[in-house]
Design a protein around this motif. Structure first.
Motif, PDB file in Angstrom:
ATOM      1  N   HIS A   1       3.656  -1.493 -27.549  1.00 36.04           N
ATOM      2  CA  HIS A   1       3.467  -2.026 -26.204  1.00 36.04           C
ATOM      3  C   HIS A   1       4.202  -1.178 -25.165  1.00 36.04           C
ATOM      4  O   HIS A   1       4.936  -0.263 -25.500  1.00 36.04           O
TER       5      HIS A   1
ATOM      6  N   LYS B   1       5.082  -7.339 -20.375  1.00 34.21           N
ATOM      7  CA  LYS B   1       4.720  -6.700 -21.645  1.00 34.21           C
ATOM      8  C   LYS B   1       3.213  -6.560 -21.705  1.00 34.21           C
ATOM      9  O   LYS B   1       2.491  -7.532 -21.495  1.00 34.21           O
TER      10      LYS B   1
ATOM     11  N   SER C   1       5.285 -11.968 -35.817  1.00 34.91           N
ATOM     12  CA  SER C   1       5.606 -11.283 -34.574  1.00 34.91           C
ATOM     13  C   SER C   1       6.799 -11.958 -33.896  1.00 34.91           C
ATOM     14  O   SER C   1       7.286 -12.990 -34.341  1.00 34.91           O
TER      15      SER C   1
ATOM     16  N   ASP D   1       0.517  -5.200 -24.435  1.00 39.52           N
ATOM     17  CA  ASP D   1       0.270  -4.703 -25.788  1.00 39.52           C
ATOM     18  C   ASP D   1      -0.777  -3.597 -25.743  1.00 39.52           C
ATOM     19  O   ASP D   1      -1.690  -3.620 -24.910  1.00 39.52           O
ATOM     20  N   ASP D   2      -0.626  -2.634 -26.664  1.00 41.24           N
ATOM     21  CA  ASP D   2      -1.645  -1.599 -26.803  1.00 41.24           C
ATOM     22  C   ASP D   2      -2.949  -2.257 -27.221  1.00 41.24           C
ATOM     23  O   ASP D   2      -2.946  -3.184 -28.022  1.00 41.24           O
TER      24      ASP D   2
ATOM     25  N   ALA E   1       6.832  -6.285 -33.703  1.00 39.07           N
ATOM     26  CA  ALA E   1       6.059  -6.368 -32.472  1.00 39.07           C
ATOM     27  C   ALA E   1       4.952  -5.318 -32.513  1.00 39.07           C
ATOM     28  O   ALA E   1       5.119  -4.247 -33.100  1.00 39.07           O
ATOM     29  N   VAL E   2       3.835  -5.624 -31.881  1.00 40.57           N
ATOM     30  CA  VAL E   2       2.782  -4.618 -31.775  1.00 40.57           C
ATOM     31  C   VAL E   2       3.242  -3.565 -30.762  1.00 40.57           C
ATOM     32  O   VAL E   2       4.043  -3.853 -29.860  1.00 40.57           O
TER      33      VAL E   2
ATOM     34  N   HIS F   1       6.639   4.032 -23.852  1.00 43.80           N
ATOM     35  CA  HIS F   1       5.744   3.453 -24.850  1.00 43.80           C
ATOM     36  C   HIS F   1       6.582   3.048 -26.051  1.00 43.80           C
ATOM     37  O   HIS F   1       7.122   3.895 -26.750  1.00 43.80           O
TER      38      HIS F   1
END
Length: 154
Positions: free
Chosen positions: A79, A148, A44, A150-151, A76-77, A120
């Motif tokens: 977010h 930030k 990440s 994250d979902d 990145a996840v 998103h």
């Protein structure tokens, strides 16, 4: 005793192989990734803040700048940046980015993009498997907001 240790070693190896085989099926069926399956997740990004300062002429707003480092193959996840307006500038490497409802775009050194408040960010990744990538990111946010979010995992 040696036979017991060998048997335990074979059993452990079999469990690792079985976990590798069933993890994708569990994810498809439940939407959850078993802990043993997360070992192969890509690296990440790392965010390093440079400056955070309240805007003197805009009450309740804060300016934040940061460097975001992406190791090779980092992703990145998905977010959001809350209600922040975001400006990103590629300092080094190549980054692929996609906001929800828009096509993916690849940005190279010297290119930039903006994200509207509430956007998103469904994809951000270093496209290189061998070279790092680096962004300068500027946030104009409500003072005190997280930059930030994250979902949540499925």
């Amino acid at each position: 005793m040696i036979r017991v240790r060998l048997a335990c070693g074979f059993l452990a190896a079999g469990m690792v192989a079985a976990t590798a085989a069933w993890a994708p099926a569990v994810e498809r069926a439940t939407g959850e990734v078993p802990v043993a399956a997360t070992v192969s997740q890509p690296p990440s990004e790392t965010l390093s803040p440079l400056l955070e300062q309240a805007l003197p002429n805009v009450r309740g707003k804060t300016f934040t700048s940061a460097i975001v480092d992406f190791p090779p193959a980092a992703r990145a996840v998905p977010h959001r940046h809350g209600k922040a307006f975001v400006y990103a500038y590629v300092l080094e490497g190549t980054v692929r980015s996609r906001l929800d409802g828009e096509p993916a775009h690849t940005y190279r050194q010297g290119e930039n993009w903006v994200e509207q408040p509430g956007a998103h960010h469904v994809l951000t990744e270093n496209t290189s498997r061998t070279q790092p990538a680096k962004l300068l990111v500027i946030f104009i946010s409500n003072t005190g907001d997280k930059l930030k979010v994250d979902d949540p995992p499925r």
